[in-house]
Design an enzyme around this catalytic site. Structure first.
Site, PDB file in Angstrom:
ATOM      1  N   ASN A 207     -51.853 -84.045  -8.498  1.00 42.68           N
ATOM      2  CA  ASN A 207     -52.126 -84.131  -9.932  1.00 42.68           C
ATOM      3  C   ASN A 207     -52.798 -82.851 -10.430  1.00 42.68           C
ATOM      4  OD1 ASN A 207     -52.852 -87.367  -9.002  1.00 42.68           O
ATOM      5  ND2 ASN A 207     -51.241 -86.960 -10.481  1.00 42.68           N
ATOM      6  N   ARG A 215     -38.428 -73.208  -2.813  1.00 43.46           N
ATOM      7  CA  ARG A 215     -38.545 -71.747  -2.909  1.00 43.46           C
ATOM      8  C   ARG A 215     -39.865 -71.313  -3.551  1.00 43.46           C
ATOM      9  NH1 ARG A 215     -32.940 -72.320  -3.737  1.00 43.46           N
ATOM     10  NH2 ARG A 215     -33.193 -72.457  -6.010  1.00 43.46           N
ATOM     11  N   ASP A 259     -61.570 -91.178  -8.968  1.00 48.45           N
ATOM     12  CA  ASP A 259     -61.476 -90.459 -10.244  1.00 48.45           C
ATOM     13  C   ASP A 259     -61.687 -91.449 -11.394  1.00 48.45           C
ATOM     14  OD1 ASP A 259     -61.180 -88.448 -12.092  1.00 48.45           O
ATOM     15  OD2 ASP A 259     -59.068 -88.067 -11.691  1.00 48.45           O
ATOM     16  N   ALA A 293     -55.552 -90.149 -17.620  1.00 50.11           N
ATOM     17  CA  ALA A 293     -56.905 -89.619 -17.835  1.00 50.11           C
ATOM     18  C   ALA A 293     -57.874 -90.344 -16.907  1.00 50.11           C
ATOM     19  CB  ALA A 293     -57.324 -89.791 -19.292  1.00 50.11           C
ATOM     20  N   GLY A 294     -57.916 -89.905 -15.645  1.00 51.80           N
ATOM     21  CA  GLY A 294     -58.721 -90.631 -14.683  1.00 51.80           C
ATOM     22  C   GLY A 294     -58.089 -91.968 -14.369  1.00 51.80           C
TER      23      GLY A 294
END
Length: 367
Positions: A207, A215, A259, A293-294
């Site tokens: 994330n 490549r 998180d 968002a978290g």
């Protein structure tokens, strides 16, 4: 004292674990396969190195918010955590650090213990903010010295490709501050160079970083090819189970973080994340534009999710306790052995929490 299937560094023991004055004093028992009985599973307390909030409270609010989130997360087995900041104006970050330091001087009981600060930003790439507010900037050693004097900063997430950050990584690592790479547009080569200069890990792997292409391996490729440590959010929303399995095969000490935001442990609705308003709905937390968002993840659910992916309970436990403790270089937490802190999580055979013990104090349930 607690009886059950005890996860020790030497393996499972069916017996008793005793503690005195907050320290494990004795473990007695015979080797056992915990799947052969219905006695409780006794694990080291969970250690979460990436916590923005919980129980409706956000770290950046300071004050009582820290007590609320610490009391919230202990209900889910977290016995130690890092209070994690958001990218913000300098004055706000400094005030938050002062608030965390003041809280650590007089922490509340019946709560997870705050080990220090995880400074997530502001030294990140403005092109890879994710849910971070737009205050990203380059870091300077003089400023970091000032911030570290305000509170015990144990971990910093930064983007290595920004000007001067390789030297900053080396400077911080020499002073015992762990540095991990995240919110970055850096290349594979820049990730490898950052590791060579003292970076220790990667923030919420996959994330907010450059992805893997055959490549252009990107920052994800640097992590998979070279990292000993990285954090991952195993809510099965931020990262596909197949990607988690890949990381488990590549990174020896991959460990779980939540998180988590203020929405963790709360009902659906709107909550604060730094200066943002985020919405909890359908098991996730998002900005108004849909950006993740978290999370709302708790560590007990992270454990169950890892087991659902095929990990043994012992291995899942290591990735919630021993490896994060080792990452921070703390040897007396994250494991059940004589002399270690009496931080325990007691689970039933379905891996639901029955009790939590922090430094010998029972927080929840009967022991």
């Amino acid at each position: 004292m607690q009886f059950g299937n005890i996860r020790t560094p030497q393996g499972w023991r069916l017996g008793e674990i005793h503690w005195d004055k907050g320290r494990i004093s004795r473990i007695r028992g015979e080797s056992v396969d915990p799947d052969t009985n219905d006695h409780p599973r006794v694990l080291p307390g969970f250690i979460d190195l990436h916590v923005h909030g919980g129980g409706g409270a956000d770290v950046m609010e300071g004050g009582e918010a820290l007590a609320i989130l610490a009391r919230t997360h202990v209900r889910f087995g977290t016995t130690r955590l890092l209070a994690t900041t958001m990218t913000a104006p300098d004055t706000h970050i400094r005030q938050t650090l002062r608030e965390v330091a003041a809280y650590m001087e007089a922490p509340v009981l019946q709560a997870a213990q705050v080990l220090g600060v995880h400074l997530e930003g502001p030294y990140i790439n403005p092109g890879k903010l994710g849910a971070q507010p737009a205050y990203a900037r380059v870091g300077m050693t003089e400023e970091l010295d000032e911030l570290c004097a305000l509170a015990p900063i144990r971990l910093i997430t930064l983007a290595p490709e920004l000007s001067g950050h390789l030297a900053l990584i080396q400077y911080l690592s020499e002073r015992g501050v762990r540095v991990q790479l995240g919110h970055t547009l850096g290349s594979y080569e820049e990730g490898v160079e950052a590791l060579a200069n003292g970076a220790s890990g990667f923030a919420h792997l996959f994330n907010a970083m450059t992805g893997l292409h055959h490549r252009k391996p990107g920052m994800v490729g640097a992590a998979l090819a070279h990292a000993q440590y990285a954090e991952v959010i195993p809510d099965l929303l931020h990262v596909h189970p197949g990607a988690i399995r890949t990381a488990l095969r590549c990174i020896p000490n991959l460990y779980a973080v939540t998180d988590s935001t203020a929405a963790a442990g709360m009902h659906d609705g709107d909550y604060r994340l730094g200066e943002h308003t985020v919405t909890k709905c359908l098991g996730g937390v998002r900005l108004a534009d849909g950006t993740l968002a978290g999370s709302t993840l708790t560590m007990d659910q992270a454990l169950r999710n890892l087991v659902s992916l095929g990990l043994s309970l012992a291995e899942a436990s290591d990735r919630l306790s021993r490896y994060p403790a080792d990452f921070l270089g703390i040897s007396d937490i994250g494991r059940l052995q004589e002399g270690a802190s009496a931080d325990l999580v007691v689970l039933d055979p379905q891996l639901q929490i029955k009790a939590v013990v922090v430094e010998g104090r029972t927080i929840q349930g009967d022991t």
